[in-house]
Scaffold this active site. Structure first.
Site, PDB file in Angstrom:
ATOM      1  N   HIS A 155      -6.160   0.406   2.751  1.00 25.16           N
ATOM      2  CA  HIS A 155      -5.105   0.930   3.405  1.00 25.16           C
ATOM      3  C   HIS A 155      -4.912   2.508   3.506  1.00 25.16           C
ATOM      4  O   HIS A 155      -4.241   2.895   4.363  1.00 25.16           O
ATOM      5  CB  HIS A 155      -3.726   0.176   2.990  1.00 25.16           C
ATOM      6  CG  HIS A 155      -3.447  -1.113   3.668  1.00 25.16           C
ATOM      7  ND1 HIS A 155      -3.476  -1.079   5.066  1.00 25.16           N
ATOM      8  CD2 HIS A 155      -2.912  -2.206   3.026  1.00 25.16           C
ATOM      9  CE1 HIS A 155      -2.872  -2.348   5.347  1.00 25.16           C
ATOM     10  NE2 HIS A 155      -2.712  -3.195   4.375  1.00 25.16           N
TER      11      HIS A 155
ATOM     12  N   GLU B 152       0.613  -1.295   0.236  1.00 29.34           N
ATOM     13  CA  GLU B 152      -0.022  -0.051   0.150  1.00 29.34           C
ATOM     14  C   GLU B 152       0.855   1.285   0.104  1.00 29.34           C
ATOM     15  O   GLU B 152       0.534   2.360   0.672  1.00 29.34           O
ATOM     16  CB  GLU B 152      -1.015  -0.066   1.242  1.00 29.34           C
ATOM     17  CG  GLU B 152      -0.286  -0.016   2.534  1.00 29.34           C
ATOM     18  CD  GLU B 152       0.163  -1.104   3.286  1.00 29.34           C
ATOM     19  OE1 GLU B 152       0.308  -2.422   2.443  1.00 29.34           O
ATOM     20  OE2 GLU B 152       0.432  -1.222   4.487  1.00 29.34           O
TER      21      GLU B 152
ATOM     22  N   ASP C 158       8.323  -9.329  10.647  1.00 28.78           N
ATOM     23  CA  ASP C 158       7.624 -10.301   9.555  1.00 28.78           C
ATOM     24  C   ASP C 158       6.815 -11.543  10.312  1.00 28.78           C
ATOM     25  O   ASP C 158       5.954 -11.726   9.660  1.00 28.78           O
ATOM     26  CB  ASP C 158       8.702 -10.802   8.929  1.00 28.78           C
ATOM     27  CG  ASP C 158       8.675 -10.406   7.374  1.00 28.78           C
ATOM     28  OD1 ASP C 158       8.007  -9.288   7.138  1.00 28.78           O
ATOM     29  OD2 ASP C 158       9.175 -11.039   6.537  1.00 28.78           O
TER      30      ASP C 158
ATOM     31  N   GLU D 283      -3.706  -4.144   9.487  1.00 29.39           N
ATOM     32  CA  GLU D 283      -4.203  -5.433   8.521  1.00 29.39           C
ATOM     33  C   GLU D 283      -5.515  -5.661   9.072  1.00 29.39           C
ATOM     34  O   GLU D 283      -6.551  -6.117   7.964  1.00 29.39           O
ATOM     35  CB  GLU D 283      -3.307  -6.323   8.525  1.00 29.39           C
ATOM     36  CG  GLU D 283      -1.843  -6.276   7.780  1.00 29.39           C
ATOM     37  CD  GLU D 283      -1.832  -5.636   6.647  1.00 29.39           C
ATOM     38  OE1 GLU D 283      -2.862  -5.855   5.697  1.00 29.39           O
ATOM     39  OE2 GLU D 283      -0.853  -4.766   6.091  1.00 29.39           O
TER      40      GLU D 283
HETATM   41  N1  BES Z   1       1.331  -4.367   3.870  1.00 29.54           N
HETATM   42  C1  BES Z   1       0.920  -5.593   3.434  1.00 29.54           C
HETATM   43  C2  BES Z   1       2.202  -6.281   3.010  1.00 29.54           C
HETATM   44  C3  BES Z   1       3.153  -6.491   4.112  1.00 29.54           C
HETATM   45  C4  BES Z   1       2.831  -6.604   5.367  1.00 29.54           C
HETATM   46  C5  BES Z   1       4.675  -6.340   3.598  1.00 29.54           C
HETATM   47  C6  BES Z   1       3.922  -6.913   6.177  1.00 29.54           C
HETATM   48  C7  BES Z   1       5.669  -6.242   4.636  1.00 29.54           C
HETATM   49  C8  BES Z   1       5.181  -6.751   5.955  1.00 29.54           C
HETATM   50  C9  BES Z   1      -0.210  -5.707   2.247  1.00 29.54           C
HETATM   51  O1  BES Z   1      -1.101  -4.748   2.442  1.00 29.54           O
HETATM   52  C10 BES Z   1      -0.808  -6.838   2.048  1.00 29.54           C
HETATM   53  O2  BES Z   1      -1.423  -7.300   3.165  1.00 29.54           O
HETATM   54  N2  BES Z   1      -0.618  -7.733   0.975  1.00 29.54           N
HETATM   55  C11 BES Z   1      -1.366  -8.911   1.002  1.00 29.54           C
HETATM   56  C12 BES Z   1      -2.910  -8.681   0.368  1.00 29.54           C
HETATM   57  C13 BES Z   1      -3.676  -9.596   0.687  1.00 29.54           C
HETATM   58  C14 BES Z   1      -4.072  -9.860   2.118  1.00 29.54           C
HETATM   59  C15 BES Z   1      -5.192  -9.195   0.352  1.00 29.54           C
HETATM   60  C16 BES Z   1      -0.374  -9.603   0.037  1.00 29.54           C
HETATM   61  O3  BES Z   1       0.541  -9.577  -0.316  1.00 29.54           O
HETATM   62  O4  BES Z   1      -1.010 -10.857  -0.099  1.00 29.54           O
HETATM   63 ZN    ZN Z   2      -2.649  -5.308   4.047  1.00 32.43          ZN
END
Ligand code: BES
Ligand code: ZN
Length: 637
Positions: free
Chosen positions: A322, A294, A400, A341
Site C-alpha cells: 500500500h 497501511e 465499508d 486494494e
Molecule cells: N486498508 C485495509 C483495511 C481497511 C479497508 C480498513 C477498508 C477500512 C476500510 C487493509 O490494507 C487491508 O486490506 N487489510 C486486510 C489485509 C489482507 C487483505 C491481507 C485485513 O485486515 O484483513
Molecule cells: Zn489493503
C-alpha cells in the site's frame, strides 16, 4: 459587501492568471477534481482546502477523551465559508488567524447517521488559518480505548485510532475526503510512562514528560492520519524498519516479521523507491478490527499475525505494498476503492513470490480465489448484486460495504489477467510509470482506465475488454487460472471424508497439524461439506486440534464448519475466540453461520456471545456484528 467580494474575486483571478507553472498544475488538477464528487464528505474542498493541519492533542485516559485543537492552514481561495466534516465531536470554539486568533461564527449541520455533520466556518477571503477547538466523545467511532486487562501486559491502558474509510472525522474535524491531500504535524500529550506513535516521524524511546511531536511531510489523504498510545517499545529490524509493541510481544514480533527488510528491498525492485522514509509496524491489541492497516510510515497490525510460523506475513507484504498502491496513488472516492486494494493484493503476491517462491505465492492466491467465489455468490444473492462490479456506487451507503473480495481479489485478478495478455515486463514498466506519474495524487477509476489504454493496451495493440472487468458484474471468463497440486490434494482428501470414507487409518493416522501449512489446512477445512457428521468432526478435532490450538485463520474456517455441521463440542473454544479476537473478517462469518443455522440454540449462542464480547470490540467490528445478530436468520425466514 457584494461589490467587495466580486472585486476581490476579480483581483484574485487577475493574480492567478499570471502565476508561474507549479500553481498552474495545481489549477489543472483542481479542474479535473471539480467534476469528481465525493458523496461521503460535506466539505467544500474544491473551493477551499486544507494544505497543512497542525494538531494539538491531549490524550486523557481517565475521561477517555482527546482534547484537541485542529489548526488548518488553507490554500488560497475566495470562499466565505470553509466546510469541514465532523461526527460525534464536541466543538468548543472556532477561531481564525495565527498568533492573534479571533473567534468566528460557525454552523453545525443536521446530524446524519452515516456521514455525521457539516461544520461550516465563516471566514474572510484572506483567511489562511482556521483553528477548531474540540473534544472527542464516547461515540467517536475511530477511537478504541482499552483497559489494561485488554492488553498483553495487563498493566497500562492503550488507545488506537482507525480512520479508514470515513472515521477520521470522529476524532479530528477536517475535510474527510481522500481527494484532498494534506501534510500534518502534531504535538501530543499522553500520560507519563506511555509512548505515542503516529503515521508520521516517530520516537523510538519513551519520553519522561509524556509529550511527543510528529511531522508527516508528504501529502496524505485524511483517512491515513493515525495515532496509537500504549506501553510501547521499539525493536529495530533493519536499516529503515522495525516494530513497536508492548514489551511482552517484542520477541514474537521480531521473529514473525524478520523478513521485513527483504520485503522492502523486494518491493522497491518491482515498483520503485520506497517514498516514505521509514517503514515500521505497531502491534496493537487483539481488538483491532483488521489484520493490518497501511497508515504511512507505520502499519497498524493485529496480533493474530503472530502465528509463530510466519504463515500470515503476507498481510505485512500487503500493507507494505500500500505504500505504493493506496498511499502514493490513492482512490479519489470510495467508489474507486479497488484501485487501492486490487492493486495491493496483486503487488502483495508479487512480493510473496520473491520471498517464498512461486508455489507458495500460488497457494496464497488460490486461498483468495476461494474467498472470491464465496463473495461472488453472497453478493449475487444480496440486496446489492451490482456490488460485484469493480467500480462501485456507494452513494448513501457506508463505504465499508465496498470492503469485499471484489475490490481485493477480482481487482487483483484483473491485473493478473492483463499481465498474462501483455507480459509481466510490459505491465511492470507501465506500473512503475503509473506510480511515478500519479504519486501523491488521488485518482478515479476513469483516470486509471484512460492511462491503461493510452500507455499499455493501445501501444501494444492488445485487445482487452477493460469495461467488462470494471463496469460489469461477476468474474469475466478470461480470468487467469491459478493451480496448486498441494491444494488440490487437500481438496481430494476432504472429498474422501465427505463421501464417508474413514481415511484416517494406516499412514494417515500418524498425520498431525504440523504436516501441512496453514493454507493447506484451510483448503482442507473449506473442502469439507455438510455431510460430515459431528462424530467425524470430533475425530478430526482430536487428531488435529483445530478448535483449540490451530492458527486463527484455520479456526475461523473450522468454527463456521462446526456450526454448519452441528459439532457443538467446538462451542467453548469458539466462544473464547469470539471474545478475544476483534478482527472483523475472522469473526463475522462465524456469527453469520450461527445466525443462519437451523438450530435456534445457535442464534441464542451468537447473541449471548456478542453481549459478552462487544465491549471489547472496536466500533467497526461492533457495528457489523450488531447488524448480523439483529437480523432474522435466513433459515427461519
Ligand atoms: N486498508 C485495509 C483495511 C481497511 C479497508 C480498513 C477498508 C477500512 C476500510 C487493509 O490494507 C487491508 O486490506 N487489510 C486486510 C489485509 C489482507 C487483505 C491481507 C485485513 O485486515 O484483513
Ligand atoms: Zn489493503
Amino acid at each position: 459587501m457584494k461589490f467587495n467580494i466580486s472585486l476581490l474575486f476579480l483581483l484574485a483571478f487577475a493574480v492567478s492568471s499570471c502565476v508561474q507553472n507549479d500553481t498552474n498544475t495545481e489549477k489543472d488538477q483542481d479542474k479535473s477534481e471539480a467534476i469528481t464528487v465525493d458523496s461521503h464528505s460535506y466539505s467544500n474542498h474544491h473551493e477551499i482546502s486544507t494544505k497543512h493541519l497542525h494538531l494539538e492533542l491531549d490524550v486523557n485516559f481517565e475521561n477517555q477523551t482527546i482534547y484537541g485543537v485542529a489548526r488548518h492552514e488553507m490554500n488560497s481561495h475566495n470562499a466565505e465559508n470553509a466546510i469541514f466534516d465532523i461526527k460525534e465531536l464536541k466543538i468548543v470554539k472556532v477561531t481564525i488567524g495565527k498568533g492573534n486568533e479571533v473567534a468566528t461564527d460557525y454552523v453545525i449541520g443536521k446530524h446524519d447517521e452515516l456521514l455525521g455533520s457539516s461544520l461550516s466556518v465563516k471566514i474572510q477571503p484572506d483567511t489562511k488559518y482556521i483553528n477548531i477547538y474540540y473534544q472527542t466523545t464516547e461515540n467517536s467511532e475511530a477511537l478504541d480505548w482499552l483497559s489494561p486487562e485488554q492488553t498483553s501486559g495487563k498493566a497500562h491502558p492503550f488507545l488506537y485510532t482507525q480512520g479508514q474509510a470515513i472515521l477520521t472525522r470522529t476524532w479530528i474535524p477536517l475535510q474527510d475526503t481522500p481527494m484532498n491531500r494534506i501534510t500534518y504535524s502534531a504535538d501530543v500529550t499522553v500520560p507519563k510512562g506511555l509512548m505515542a506513535v503516529m503515521s508520521a516521524s516517530n520516537p523510538t524511546e519513551k519520553n519522561l514528560s509524556g509529550k511527543y511531536s510528529f511531522t508527516m511531510e508528504q501529502k496524505i489523504p485524511s483517512y491515513l492520519i493515525a495515532l496509537a498510545v500504549g506501553n510501547l517499545t521499539y525493536t529495530k529490524l533493519g536499516s529503515i524498519c522495525g516494530v513497536y509493541s508492548e514489551p511482552e510481544l517484542a520477541g514474537d514480533c521480531a521473529y514473525e516479521f524478520s523478513d521485513l527488510p527483504k520485503m522492502i528491498t523486494t518491493a522497491e525492485k518491482i515498483y520503485g523507491k520506497y517514498q516514505w522514509g521509514k517503514y515500521d509496524i505497531v502491534m496493537l491489541p487483539y481488538s483491532f478490527p483488521f489484520g493490518g492497516m497501511e497508515n504511512p510510515r507505520l502499519t497498524f497490525a493485529n496480533p493474530t499475525l503472530l502465528a509463530g510460523d510466519k504463515s500470515l506475513v503476507s498481510v505485512v507484504a500487503h500493507e507494505l505494498a500500500h505504500s505504493w498502491s493506496g498511499n502514493l496513488v490513492t482512490n479519489a472516492t470510495w467508489n474507486d476503492f479497488w484501485l487501492n486494494e486490487g492493486f495491493t493484493v496483486y503487488f502483495e503476491n508479487r512480493i510473496m513470490e520473491k520471498i517464498e517462491g512461486k508455489e507458495n505465492a500460488n497457494i496464497l492466491a488460490l486461498i483468495e480465489y476461494q474467498d472470491l467465489l464465496a463473495a461472488l455468490n453472497d453478493i449475487e444473492n444480496s440486496d446489492h448484486p451490482e456490488d460485484t462490479e469493480l467500480k462501485l456506487q456507494l452513494e448513501h451507503r457506508n463505504p465499508d460495504d465496498g470492503m469485499t473480495d471484489i475490490a481485493y481479489v477480482k481487482g487483483a485478478f484483473f491485473l493478473r489477467t492483463i499481465e498474462k495478455a501483455v507480459g509481466r515486463k510490459k505491465l511492470d514498466q507501465f506500473l512503475n510509470r503509473y506510480f511515478k506519474e500519479h504519486a501523491f495524487q488521488s485518482i478515479t477509476t476513469e483516470v486509471f482506465v484512460a492511462d491503461l489504454k493510452n500507455n499499455l493496451l493501445t501501444p501494444n495493440k492488445i485487445d482487452f475488454d477493460v469495461e467488462e472487468w470494471i463496469y460489469q458484474p461477476g468474474l469475466p471468463d478470461n480470468h487467469v487460472r491459478i493451480e496448486s497440486k498441494k491444494l488440490d490434494d487437500m481438496t481430494k482428501l476432504a472429498e474422501r471424508i465427505n463421501s464417508g470414507e474413514d481415511v484416517f487409518v494406516g499412514k494417515l493416522k500418524k498425520l498431525t497439524r504440523a504436516d501441512f501449512i496453514t493454507q493447506e489446512w484451510q483448503t482442507f477445512v473449506r473442502g469439507l461439506n455438510d455431510k460430515v457428521t459431528p462424530e467425524t468432526m470430533k475425530k478430526l478435532d482430536d487428531q488435529f486440534e483445530f478448535s483449540a490450538n490451530s492458527n486463527p485463520g484455520i479456526k475461523s474456517d473450522w468454527y463456521k464448519l462446526a456450526v454448519r455441521n452441528g459439532y457443538d463440542a467446538a462451542k467453548p473454544e469458539m466462544e473464547k475466540y469470539l471474545i478475544k479476537i476483534g478482527r472483523r473478517w475472522y469473526i463475522e462469518g462465524i456469527y453469520e453461520a450461527l445466525m443462519n443455522s437451523k438450530n435456534p440454540a445457535d442464534q441464542a449462542f451468537a447473541k449471548a456471545t456478542f453481549e459478552k464480547a462487544k465491549s471489547g470490540y472496536h466500533a467497526v467490528t461492533r457495528n457489523t456484528i450488531a447488524g448480523i445478530v439483529a437480523s432474522t436468520s435466513s433459515a427461519t425466514k
